[in-house]
Motif scaffolding. Structure first.
Motif, PDB file in Angstrom:
ATOM      1  N   ARG A 183      -7.382  -4.777  12.953  1.00 21.26           N
ATOM      2  CA  ARG A 183      -7.807  -3.377  13.069  1.00 21.26           C
ATOM      3  C   ARG A 183      -7.722  -2.850  14.497  1.00 21.26           C
ATOM      4  O   ARG A 183      -7.843  -1.638  14.719  1.00 21.26           O
ATOM      5  CB  ARG A 183      -9.236  -3.217  12.535  1.00 21.26           C
ATOM      6  CG  ARG A 183      -9.298  -3.222  11.009  1.00 21.26           C
ATOM      7  CD  ARG A 183     -10.710  -3.085  10.510  1.00 21.26           C
ATOM      8  NE  ARG A 183     -10.732  -2.987   9.050  1.00 21.26           N
ATOM      9  CZ  ARG A 183     -11.716  -3.420   8.281  1.00 21.26           C
ATOM     10  NH1 ARG A 183     -12.777  -4.010   8.833  1.00 21.26           N
ATOM     11  NH2 ARG A 183     -11.645  -3.291   6.976  1.00 21.26           N
TER      12      ARG A 183
ATOM     13  N   ASP B 103      -7.080  -5.649   4.815  1.00 20.06           N
ATOM     14  CA  ASP B 103      -7.458  -6.700   3.875  1.00 20.06           C
ATOM     15  C   ASP B 103      -6.252  -7.180   3.078  1.00 20.06           C
ATOM     16  O   ASP B 103      -6.140  -8.368   2.752  1.00 20.06           O
ATOM     17  CB  ASP B 103      -8.558  -6.199   2.924  1.00 20.06           C
ATOM     18  CG  ASP B 103      -9.921  -6.190   3.590  1.00 20.06           C
ATOM     19  OD1 ASP B 103     -10.410  -7.279   3.951  1.00 20.06           O
ATOM     20  OD2 ASP B 103     -10.490  -5.099   3.761  1.00 20.06           O
ATOM     21  N   VAL B 104      -5.341  -6.261   2.764  1.00 20.03           N
ATOM     22  CA  VAL B 104      -4.114  -6.635   2.062  1.00 20.03           C
ATOM     23  C   VAL B 104      -3.311  -7.621   2.912  1.00 20.03           C
ATOM     24  O   VAL B 104      -2.785  -8.625   2.411  1.00 20.03           O
ATOM     25  CB  VAL B 104      -3.281  -5.386   1.725  1.00 20.03           C
ATOM     26  CG1 VAL B 104      -1.878  -5.774   1.259  1.00 20.03           C
ATOM     27  CG2 VAL B 104      -3.976  -4.553   0.652  1.00 20.03           C
TER      28      VAL B 104
ATOM     29  N   VAL C  78       0.836  -1.208   0.000  1.00 26.48           N
ATOM     30  CA  VAL C  78       0.000   0.000   0.000  1.00 26.48           C
ATOM     31  C   VAL C  78       0.868   1.255   0.000  1.00 26.48           C
ATOM     32  O   VAL C  78       0.392   2.357   0.274  1.00 26.48           O
ATOM     33  CB  VAL C  78      -0.968   0.010   1.207  1.00 26.48           C
ATOM     34  CG1 VAL C  78      -1.967  -1.132   1.088  1.00 26.48           C
ATOM     35  CG2 VAL C  78      -0.225  -0.047   2.533  1.00 26.48           C
TER      36      VAL C  78
ATOM     37  N   GLU D 124      -7.503  -0.110   3.514  1.00 30.23           N
ATOM     38  CA  GLU D 124      -7.458  -1.445   2.906  1.00 30.23           C
ATOM     39  C   GLU D 124      -6.210  -2.237   3.292  1.00 30.23           C
ATOM     40  O   GLU D 124      -6.071  -3.412   2.924  1.00 30.23           O
ATOM     41  CB  GLU D 124      -7.561  -1.365   1.382  1.00 30.23           C
ATOM     42  CG  GLU D 124      -6.482  -0.560   0.696  1.00 30.23           C
ATOM     43  CD  GLU D 124      -6.912   0.870   0.426  1.00 30.23           C
ATOM     44  OE1 GLU D 124      -6.380   1.457  -0.534  1.00 30.23           O
ATOM     45  OE2 GLU D 124      -7.758   1.410   1.180  1.00 30.23           O
TER      46      GLU D 124
END
Length: 232
Positions: free
Chosen positions: A89, A101-102, A31, A98
């Motif tokens: 989280r 999720d990555v 990311v 995200e």
């Protein structure tokens, strides 16, 4: 007792997930985030504390609102993702939302897993002796692509995965399904795993059990080797 089939646990027995710090570094890189080594280690430690990496450390405590998801994580693929993303989280991470999720997706990739040094040798020896092998795992996703990428799939005859059957270890039915798939009686099967409670459940059917140590890949060079002698 003559062993005519061998059942293996997956995580912590045949392969092990990459260290949390490597997992986090890769996820952040995807990311576009880079942090200092000290901060990376701190965040990785927090993720370990909450049990965010499947196959890694278990949570120090499970929040009451996640207890139901935790208990069903290995029989419900969508719940498996929801649980581990929610656990992750709990640790504020830099980057876009995200990233969680990555990170979850990363843990299912073949190169996130490392075979133990003796895994291939033992599986190949069993194949040479014509002793069938099954992988019996509490897992929320399909292991076959991972075994294929590591070149181990031809050495495994069957998979008994909890999410595919709606039952998990230590409950006897998952072991029974594996024995049936191999065409061997439970009394002629050896269960190899790293968890006395989960893998030891096979004894309820009459299977023999061989336990290995739940250690990093670099610290456990030969725990699987006795299996070769146990099959005679």
């Amino acid at each position: 007792m003559t062993i005519r089939g061998v059942l293996f646990d997956f995580s912590g027995t045949l392969l092990r997930i990459e260290p949390t710090v490597d997992w986090l570094r890769e996820g952040l890189a995807r990311v576009g985030v880079e942090v200092s080594g000290e901060e990376l280690r701190r965040l990785a430690g927090e993720l370990e504390r909450v049990g965010a990496l499947p196959g890694g450390s278990e949570p120090e405590e499970i929040p009451p609102e996640l207890r139901e998801l935790w208990e069903a994580r290995d029989v419900d693929p969508s719940g498996h993702r929801r649980l581990y993303v929610t656990l992750a989280r709990r640790v504020p991470l830099p980057g876009p939302p995200e990233v969680y999720d990555v990170l979850y997706d990363r843990h299912m990739e073949p190169d996130a897993w490392r075979p133990y040094p003796d895994t291939r040798q033992v599986l190949a020896a069993l194949r040479e002796r014509e002793v069938p092998v099954a992988v019996v795992s509490n897992i929320g996703w399909d292991l076959r692509p991972l075994f294929r990428e590591h070149g181990l799939l031809p050495l495994v005859d069957a998979f008994a995965l909890s999410y595919e059957h709606g039952v998990k270890k230590p409950d006897p039915p998952l072991f029974a399904l594996a024995c049936e798939a191999l065409g061997v009686a439970p009394q002629q099967a050896l269960m190899v795993g790293d968890n006395a409670r989960a893998d030891g459940g096979a004894t309820a059917l009459g299977c023999a059990v061989h336990l290995v140590r739940h250690l990093p890949v670099t610290e456990r060079p030969g725990d699987l080797l006795p299996v070769i002698d146990l099959v005679g």
